[in-house]
Design an enzyme around this catalytic site. Structure first.
Site, PDB file in Angstrom:
ATOM      1  N   CYS A   1      57.977 -14.755  18.176  1.00  0.00           N
ATOM      2  CA  CYS A   1      58.255 -13.532  17.422  1.00  0.00           C
ATOM      3  C   CYS A   1      57.830 -13.638  15.965  1.00  0.00           C
ATOM      4  O   CYS A   1      58.228 -12.836  15.141  1.00  0.00           O
ATOM      5  CB  CYS A   1      59.727 -13.162  17.525  1.00  0.00           C
ATOM      6  SG  CYS A   1      60.816 -14.411  16.820  1.00  0.00           S
TER       7      CYS A   1
ATOM      8  N   ARG B   1      11.869 -14.091   7.441  1.00  0.00           N
ATOM      9  CA  ARG B   1      13.117 -13.365   7.707  1.00  0.00           C
ATOM     10  C   ARG B   1      14.222 -14.333   8.079  1.00  0.00           C
ATOM     11  O   ARG B   1      14.032 -15.207   8.907  1.00  0.00           O
ATOM     12  CB  ARG B   1      12.909 -12.395   8.870  1.00  0.00           C
ATOM     13  CG  ARG B   1      11.608 -11.651   8.836  1.00  0.00           C
ATOM     14  CD  ARG B   1      11.335 -10.898  10.136  1.00  0.00           C
ATOM     15  NE  ARG B   1      12.328  -9.872  10.404  1.00  0.00           N
ATOM     16  CZ  ARG B   1      12.387  -9.175  11.530  1.00  0.00           C
ATOM     17  NH1 ARG B   1      11.518  -9.427  12.509  1.00  0.00           N
ATOM     18  NH2 ARG B   1      13.318  -8.263  11.699  1.00  0.00           N
TER      19      ARG B   1
ATOM     20  N   TYR C   1      56.113 -14.216  26.856  1.00  0.00           N
ATOM     21  CA  TYR C   1      55.670 -13.018  26.135  1.00  0.00           C
ATOM     22  C   TYR C   1      55.390 -13.328  24.667  1.00  0.00           C
ATOM     23  O   TYR C   1      55.813 -14.361  24.157  1.00  0.00           O
ATOM     24  CB  TYR C   1      56.729 -11.899  26.227  1.00  0.00           C
ATOM     25  CG  TYR C   1      58.006 -12.207  25.480  1.00  0.00           C
ATOM     26  CD1 TYR C   1      58.118 -11.930  24.116  1.00  0.00           C
ATOM     27  CD2 TYR C   1      59.103 -12.780  26.128  1.00  0.00           C
ATOM     28  CE1 TYR C   1      59.277 -12.235  23.419  1.00  0.00           C
ATOM     29  CE2 TYR C   1      60.265 -13.077  25.440  1.00  0.00           C
ATOM     30  CZ  TYR C   1      60.346 -12.805  24.071  1.00  0.00           C
ATOM     31  OH  TYR C   1      61.479 -13.107  23.376  1.00  0.00           O
TER      32      TYR C   1
ATOM     33  N   GLU D   1      62.860 -22.545  15.427  1.00  0.00           N
ATOM     34  CA  GLU D   1      62.150 -22.355  14.152  1.00  0.00           C
ATOM     35  C   GLU D   1      62.382 -23.516  13.189  1.00  0.00           C
ATOM     36  O   GLU D   1      61.897 -23.508  12.064  1.00  0.00           O
ATOM     37  CB  GLU D   1      62.552 -21.033  13.508  1.00  0.00           C
ATOM     38  CG  GLU D   1      64.049 -20.847  13.379  1.00  0.00           C
ATOM     39  CD  GLU D   1      64.449 -19.453  12.901  1.00  0.00           C
ATOM     40  OE1 GLU D   1      63.631 -18.807  12.224  1.00  0.00           O
ATOM     41  OE2 GLU D   1      65.576 -19.029  13.193  1.00  0.00           O
TER      42      GLU D   1
ATOM     43  N   HIS E   1      22.812   0.991   3.989  1.00  0.00           N
ATOM     44  CA  HIS E   1      23.687  -0.177   3.903  1.00  0.00           C
ATOM     45  C   HIS E   1      25.153   0.228   3.931  1.00  0.00           C
ATOM     46  O   HIS E   1      25.957  -0.314   4.682  1.00  0.00           O
ATOM     47  CB  HIS E   1      23.377  -0.947   2.610  1.00  0.00           C
ATOM     48  CG  HIS E   1      24.320  -2.076   2.384  1.00  0.00           C
ATOM     49  ND1 HIS E   1      25.438  -1.954   1.607  1.00  0.00           N
ATOM     50  CD2 HIS E   1      24.347  -3.317   2.907  1.00  0.00           C
ATOM     51  CE1 HIS E   1      26.110  -3.083   1.640  1.00  0.00           C
ATOM     52  NE2 HIS E   1      25.463  -3.932   2.417  1.00  0.00           N
TER      53      HIS E   1
ATOM     54  N   SER F   1      62.960 -18.167  21.511  1.00  0.00           N
ATOM     55  CA  SER F   1      61.927 -17.365  20.885  1.00  0.00           C
ATOM     56  C   SER F   1      61.417 -18.189  19.705  1.00  0.00           C
ATOM     57  O   SER F   1      62.189 -18.557  18.822  1.00  0.00           O
ATOM     58  CB  SER F   1      62.501 -16.032  20.411  1.00  0.00           C
ATOM     59  OG  SER F   1      61.487 -15.307  19.774  1.00  0.00           O
TER      60      SER F   1
ATOM     61  N   MET G   1      21.564 -11.728   4.013  1.00  0.00           N
ATOM     62  CA  MET G   1      20.627 -12.740   3.545  1.00  0.00           C
ATOM     63  C   MET G   1      19.278 -12.080   3.324  1.00  0.00           C
ATOM     64  O   MET G   1      19.151 -10.882   3.460  1.00  0.00           O
ATOM     65  CB  MET G   1      20.582 -13.886   4.535  1.00  0.00           C
ATOM     66  CG  MET G   1      21.893 -14.652   4.521  1.00  0.00           C
ATOM     67  SD  MET G   1      21.915 -15.990   5.658  1.00  0.00           S
ATOM     68  CE  MET G   1      21.688 -15.155   7.191  1.00  0.00           C
TER      69      MET G   1
ATOM     70  N   LYS H   1      18.355 -13.242  15.673  1.00  0.00           N
ATOM     71  CA  LYS H   1      17.109 -12.494  15.529  1.00  0.00           C
ATOM     72  C   LYS H   1      15.973 -13.242  16.236  1.00  0.00           C
ATOM     73  O   LYS H   1      15.214 -12.653  17.003  1.00  0.00           O
ATOM     74  CB  LYS H   1      16.799 -12.313  14.039  1.00  0.00           C
ATOM     75  CG  LYS H   1      15.739 -11.292  13.736  1.00  0.00           C
ATOM     76  CD  LYS H   1      15.458 -11.222  12.227  1.00  0.00           C
ATOM     77  CE  LYS H   1      16.629 -10.628  11.467  1.00  0.00           C
ATOM     78  NZ  LYS H   1      16.477 -10.783  10.000  1.00  0.00           N
TER      79      LYS H   1
ATOM     80  N   ARG I   1      19.349  -6.138  18.551  1.00  0.00           N
ATOM     81  CA  ARG I   1      20.603  -6.895  18.592  1.00  0.00           C
ATOM     82  C   ARG I   1      21.686  -5.958  19.100  1.00  0.00           C
ATOM     83  O   ARG I   1      21.515  -4.736  19.073  1.00  0.00           O
ATOM     84  CB  ARG I   1      20.975  -7.420  17.204  1.00  0.00           C
ATOM     85  CG  ARG I   1      21.253  -6.316  16.219  1.00  0.00           C
ATOM     86  CD  ARG I   1      21.604  -6.850  14.843  1.00  0.00           C
ATOM     87  NE  ARG I   1      21.459  -5.794  13.873  1.00  0.00           N
ATOM     88  CZ  ARG I   1      21.062  -5.953  12.621  1.00  0.00           C
ATOM     89  NH1 ARG I   1      20.725  -7.139  12.182  1.00  0.00           N
ATOM     90  NH2 ARG I   1      20.984  -4.945  11.797  1.00  0.00           N
TER      91      ARG I   1
ATOM     92  N   GLY J   1      21.894  -7.537   6.395  1.00  0.00           N
ATOM     93  CA  GLY J   1      21.662  -7.336   4.968  1.00  0.00           C
ATOM     94  C   GLY J   1      22.252  -8.401   4.070  1.00  0.00           C
ATOM     95  O   GLY J   1      22.158  -8.309   2.853  1.00  0.00           O
TER      96      GLY J   1
ATOM     97  N   THR K   1      57.766 -18.521  14.535  1.00  0.00           N
ATOM     98  CA  THR K   1      56.709 -19.370  13.975  1.00  0.00           C
ATOM     99  C   THR K   1      56.508 -19.170  12.479  1.00  0.00           C
ATOM    100  O   THR K   1      55.787 -19.937  11.855  1.00  0.00           O
ATOM    101  CB  THR K   1      55.384 -19.166  14.728  1.00  0.00           C
ATOM    102  OG1 THR K   1      55.158 -17.770  14.850  1.00  0.00           O
ATOM    103  CG2 THR K   1      55.439 -19.806  16.096  1.00  0.00           C
TER     104      THR K   1
HETATM  105  P1  ADP Z   1      17.697  -7.936   8.012  1.00  0.00           P
HETATM  106  O1  ADP Z   1      18.250  -9.148   8.648  1.00  0.00           O
HETATM  107  O2  ADP Z   1      18.257  -7.664   6.666  1.00  0.00           O
HETATM  108  O3  ADP Z   1      17.695  -6.764   8.917  1.00  0.00           O
HETATM  109  P2  ADP Z   1      14.914  -8.294   8.622  1.00  0.00           P
HETATM  110  O4  ADP Z   1      14.424  -9.690   8.737  1.00  0.00           O
HETATM  111  O5  ADP Z   1      15.156  -7.576   9.880  1.00  0.00           O
HETATM  112  O6  ADP Z   1      16.184  -8.278   7.675  1.00  0.00           O
HETATM  113  O7  ADP Z   1      13.849  -7.513   7.757  1.00  0.00           O
HETATM  114  C1  ADP Z   1      14.105  -6.266   7.216  1.00  0.00           C
HETATM  115  C2  ADP Z   1      13.013  -5.302   7.538  1.00  0.00           C
HETATM  116  O8  ADP Z   1      11.767  -5.781   7.126  1.00  0.00           O
HETATM  117  C3  ADP Z   1      12.822  -5.034   9.011  1.00  0.00           C
HETATM  118  O9  ADP Z   1      13.718  -4.084   9.469  1.00  0.00           O
HETATM  119  C4  ADP Z   1      11.409  -4.494   9.051  1.00  0.00           C
HETATM  120  O10 ADP Z   1      11.408  -3.132   8.727  1.00  0.00           O
HETATM  121  C5  ADP Z   1      10.741  -5.279   7.968  1.00  0.00           C
HETATM  122  N1  ADP Z   1       9.970  -6.363   8.545  1.00  0.00           N
HETATM  123  C6  ADP Z   1      10.377  -7.625   8.784  1.00  0.00           C
HETATM  124  N2  ADP Z   1       9.380  -8.332   9.369  1.00  0.00           N
HETATM  125  C7  ADP Z   1       8.337  -7.485   9.504  1.00  0.00           C
HETATM  126  C8  ADP Z   1       7.023  -7.614  10.046  1.00  0.00           C
HETATM  127  N3  ADP Z   1       6.591  -8.747  10.579  1.00  0.00           N
HETATM  128  N4  ADP Z   1       6.228  -6.540  10.001  1.00  0.00           N
HETATM  129  C9  ADP Z   1       6.669  -5.380   9.473  1.00  0.00           C
HETATM  130  N5  ADP Z   1       7.869  -5.196   8.953  1.00  0.00           N
HETATM  131  C10 ADP Z   1       8.713  -6.245   8.969  1.00  0.00           C
HETATM  132 MG    MG Z   2      16.736  -6.423  10.467  1.00  0.00          MG
HETATM  133 MG    MG Z   3      17.636  -7.568   4.544  1.00  0.00          MG
END
Ligand code: ADP
Ligand code: MG
Ligand code: MG
Length: 874
Positions: free
Chosen positions: A830, A93, A850, A744, A454, A763, A104, A23, A335, A102, A766
């Site tokens: 194999c 973040r 192979y 073997e 999610h 052959s 962490m 990120k 990403r 999602g 494993t």
């Molecule tokens: P994850 O890794 O779970 O996607 P993020 O760090 O991307 O978590 O944060 C989740 C959400 O929080 C982002 O998709 C965004 O909508 C919101 N967010 C994070 N940072 C900011 C920011 N600086 N301003 C506005 N919204 C933010």
């Molecule tokens: Mg995010």
């Molecule tokens: Mg999150």
């Protein structure tokens, strides 16, 4: 110079993901590209590992570096943490090297306290208290693990008091009251007031993100995705932009192509007047991205431009997060997007056609294991036509799933452990805690949430079928039932079916059929075959598996286990007759009965393989595997064979072994009973003659198992060649055959130069080689390997992934020794490892001829072999 632990976005770039996390590196890159990114900085993954090394504290040096960077951020934004006139609010973040969506934690609106909120409220009261209540809840949850539910119950209570449904229908008065209630919850749980000092808030938040690297769901996610535990996460601190300031604000997520199908069309969702995770949390059902054009045309157009630009730049489908503040668009994340196997293949093939990437790059883009998903079943078309859906939700992740309903992830895990195979998880919405349960289910159904919820994102990543947003269903998670629109109830254990391609849900079991290989997959596999140097064969014991293997592109059979052919009802009897025989003549008579059956088995295999080589292994397991051990059953077969019970029982007891894995099996059987090897050779050769005459030429490979000593190989080989040559001499069809051995037993690897004098091919078996090298059996290791993983002694199961250091060294050595004696020796593998990508890579590097794997893994092996060749040119 002291090590740098904090980087402004303007100091980083996309190649620094190890240090800045995915990120952070991409936020830096987008900043450099001039995209509208809120300003901020990244605390490195090294700071996270150091935090753990230092005993879970942030040292003074790093603390100072963080705050001196905050000062820089304050200068460039013109805002200040805690300032009443122009307060800086930030998000904190997490962001690891590999994306873990999602898994962490994130905290938004940090920097708010009573006086800052009061000041902001003078401009926009609703916004001030909406942001503050969110911050208190996120901070409490992430930093102190105060349950979210405590807060959510209060929101629900307030909504029902006011008679409204949505959070957005709460007014500023309500939100202000919520802030007070939330602070009270905090005080009760923590026995202190909610922290008012933004600098303290920031440090606590950073530590919490570091700690979240080791929360249970992150650990589970890493285990499922083979992400090392010692990488650590980076922390991004970023100026907030607000999607919750009013109706000209909003937030959303979008993919540059469809992550379910791969279609080249923008795909996403947004919500106006919302913040952060509102879209993915499934609290309100979001709008489709296309409709943003009508709501805010310029923001939409900008978004399309940035999305295209980023896709071209990163040369892959992007998953973007954005926020609109007072009409202006900001990008918050990009990403490479998670996608289903179908989508991955379509996107890779189309990117090549669009000239964006090369064939080799396309091959490297696809995770070989993902191909597994394509083999998952589809509904039987006829049965599907006859079924009537009980509701239709969003087609969030394709495939067909049928199974019994469960209502919690924990139950799914328990039932799965107890052996239940077909399960469907039904939830109001899923949360990151549910991933282990989702992983064991055939499908997931949720009532709330959109295509980017999610449940949908995780299911697509796993290749699990998912239908989300089934708003018509009423789920009672406590009493464990759900109800469809007509009021019909479905309870735990009832069958339902989900169609992840249409979103249809059926209240019954619908049979499924296997998927076929066509279109883009065929194109990709064609490229794989062009670049790979390893051959790919399959392990198959019957014509059905052989046909499947051939259809999936296998170039031969690397292992046919002949014993599997003896378990069918009509054969096991003759087999048992053979086993209980007292004299060689009796034994030969019984073998006589097995010969035609075995011969026709081999004919079937040869025909299906259409001239490709077929390696047949002589009988391998100990004989007691073919006889019953319970008195009742022994009595039955004794009667059937006309042998007194006591005698039969004695024979069977006599077969008992203390350690069957190391007992009377493999070539040892042929040393004791050469007539067995003779019969099997006859079946192999006669079948080859018949098929060569009628359909296609066949040159069988006869494989002698469990050899550890050159002389035992010589002995059995003589039995085989004598019989084979006799039959060929007498026949008008002159077929060629080869005799080789399994490697073997460690002693075979150690003396491979000698063994190669007799063996025309090796052959590597494993599975056994791993057992014998480690000194534990595959069937018993399950009991203690878990302790070994938990205590960081082993990182993986050596039966699933080849142990390159130990077992691999034996393979490498035997390869070298074998080639010294016989330069043109054919070398294959194999064991189960033949279809596992890292093991395939190893086989390529060692220079095997192979790999041979189960039919369903043939395509995985083809792709893995191509990747190995591209990554390690020979
Ligand atoms: P994850 O890794 O779970 O996607 P993020 O760090 O991307 O978590 O944060 C989740 C959400 O929080 C982002 O998709 C965004 O909508 C919101 N967010 C994070 N940072 C900011 C920011 N600086 N301003 C506005 N919204 C933010
Ligand atoms: Mg995010
Ligand atoms: Mg999150």
């Amino acid at each position: 110079m002291a090590k740098k632990y904090v980087y402004l976005f303007s100091e980083g770039n996309k190649d620094m993901r190890e240090l800045l996390g995915g990120k952070g590196a991409n936020l830096a890159e987008m900043t450099n590209l001039g995209l509208p990114i809120p300003k901020g900085f990244t605390i490195t993954t090294e700071a996270c590992t150091k935090y753990y090394e230092d005993g879970e504290i942030i040292t003074k040096d790093i603390g100072e570096e963080i705050f001196s960077t905050v000062t820089k951020l304050e200068k460039s934004t013109g805002k200040k943490l805690g300032d009443l006139n122009n307060p800086l609010l930030v998000s904190v973040r997490s962001g690891a090297r590999a994306s873990m969506p999602g898994m962490m934690d994130t905290i938004l609106n940090l920097g708010l306290n009573d006086s800052v909120a009061e000041q902001i409220a003078k401009q926009n009261e609703r916004f001030a208290y909406d942001s503050y209540r969110r911050f208190i809840q996120m901070f409490s949850d992430v930093v102190y693990e105060i349950p979210k539910s405590l807060f959510e119950e209060e929101i629900d209570k307030m909504k029902s008091e006011k008679g409204v449904k949505l959070d957005t229908e709460l007014n500023s008065e309500d939100l202000k009251r919520l802030v007070d209630i939330f602070k009270e919850i905090y005080r009760k749980q923590k026995h202190e007031d909610f922290p008012q000092d933004p600098r303290k808030q920031l440090l606590e938040a950073v530590k919490a993100v570091f700690r979240s690297w080791n929360n249970p769901r992150a650990i589970t996610y890493r285990r499922l995705n083979e992400i090392p535990n010692d990488w650590g996460t980076a922390v991004n601190v970023q100026e907030m932009v607000f999607g919750n300031m009013g109706e000209d604000c909003g937030t959303g997520v979008a993919f540059t192509r469809n992550p379910a199908t791969g279609e080249n069309k923008l795909f996403g969702e947004y919500l106006m007047n919302a913040q952060g995770e509102d879209v993915v949390a499934g609290i309100r059902t979001p709008q489709l991205i296309d409709t943003l054009r009508e709501v805010n045309e310029s923001a939409y157009n900008d978004f399309v431009i940035y999305a295209n630009k980023l896709e071209k730049y990163f040369k892959d489908m992007q998953d973007l997060e954005f926020t609109i503040e007072n009409g202006k668009l900001y990008i918050l994340q990009t990403r490479n997007g998670k996608r289903t196997a179908e989508a991955a293949i379509r996107i890779a093939v189309e990117l090549v056609k669009e000239g964006m990437i090369t064939e080799k790059e396309a091959l490297l883009r696809i995770e070989p294991k993902q191909l597994d998903q394509l083999l998952h079943p589809n509904f039987d078309a006829e049965k599907l036509k006859a079924a009537i859906p009980i509701t239709t939700g969003l087609a969030a992740s394709p495939r067909a799933a049928t199974g019994k309903v469960v209502f919690t992830a924990e139950e799914a895990v328990e039932k799965h452990k107890a052996g239940e195979k077909d399960l469907i998880l039904v939830r109001l919405e899923t949360s990151p805690e549910d991933i282990e349960g989702m992983n064991v289910c055939n499908g997931v159904l949720t009532v709330r949430g959109g295509m980017t919820s999610h449940a949908a994102v995780v299911a697509r990543g796993m290749g699990t079928c998912c239908v989300s947003g089934c708003g018509e269903l009423i789920v009672n998670e406590e009493e464990k039932y759900f109800q469809d629109g007509t009021g019909k109830q479905y309870h735990e254990g009832d069958y339902i079916s989900l169609d992840g391609s249409t979103g249809n849900v059926y209240g019954e079991r619908i049979d499924t059929v296997d998927a076929a290989v066509t279109g883009n997959l065929a194109t990709l596999m064609g490229w794989a075959d062009r670049y790979r140097q390893l051959g790919v064969r399959a392990n198959a014991d019957n014509p059905r598996d052989a046909k499947q293997a051939y259809d999936f592109g296998a170039e031969g059979i690397g292992l046919c286990r002949t014993e599997h052919m003896f378990f069918e009802a009509d054969r096991i009897r003759a087999m048992r007759e053979m086993i209980v025989s007292k004299t060689t003549e009796q034994r030969e008579k019984a073998l006589e009965k097995l010969l035609p059956m075995q011969r026709s088995d081999f004919e079937g295999l040869y025909k299906e393989m259409k001239g490709y080589p077929v390696t047949i292994r002589l009988l391998d397991p100990p004989l007691h595997e073919f006889v019953p051990h319970e008195d009742e059953e022994i009595r039955a077969i004794a009667e059937e064979m006309g042998i007194p019970f006591e005698e039969m029982k004695n024979i069977i007891v006599g077969l008992h072994e203390f350690n069957p894995m190391m007992g009377h099996r493999g070539c040892r059987l042929a040393v004791t009973y050469p007539e067995i090897a003779r019969m099997q050779t006859r079946a192999i050769i006669e079948a080859a003659i018949n098929v060569s005459r009628e359909t296609n030429p066949v040159s069988p490979e006869i494989m002698i198992p469990l050899v550890g000593e050159i002389k035992e190989l010589q002995y059995v080989k003589n039995v085989v060649t004598e019989e084979a040559d006799k039959i060929i001499d007498a026949s008008d069809v002159k077929i060629k055959y080869h005799v080789g051995t399994m490697i073997e037993i460690p002693r075979a690897a150690l003396t491979a130069d000698e063994i190669a004098k007799e063996a025309e091919f090796f052959s590597f078996g494993t599975n056994d080689l791993t057992q014998m090298t480690f000194g534990f059996s595959r069937d018993d290791a399950g009991k203690f390997l878990r302790d070994y993983y938990n205590k960081n002694i082993y990182e993986f199961d050596p039966f699933a992934k080849i142990d390159q250091k130990g077992v691999g060294k034996l393979v490498e050595m035997a390869t070298k020794l074998g080639r010294e004696t016989r330069p043109d020796i054919k070398l294959g593998i194999c064991g189960e490892h033949g279809g596992e990508p890292s093991s395939v890579d190893f086989c390529h590097r060692v220079g095997l001829t192979y790999v041979s794997c189960s039919p369903y893994r043939v395509q995985i092996a083809r792709l893995a072999a191509a990747q190995a060749a591209i990554n390690n040119p020979r």
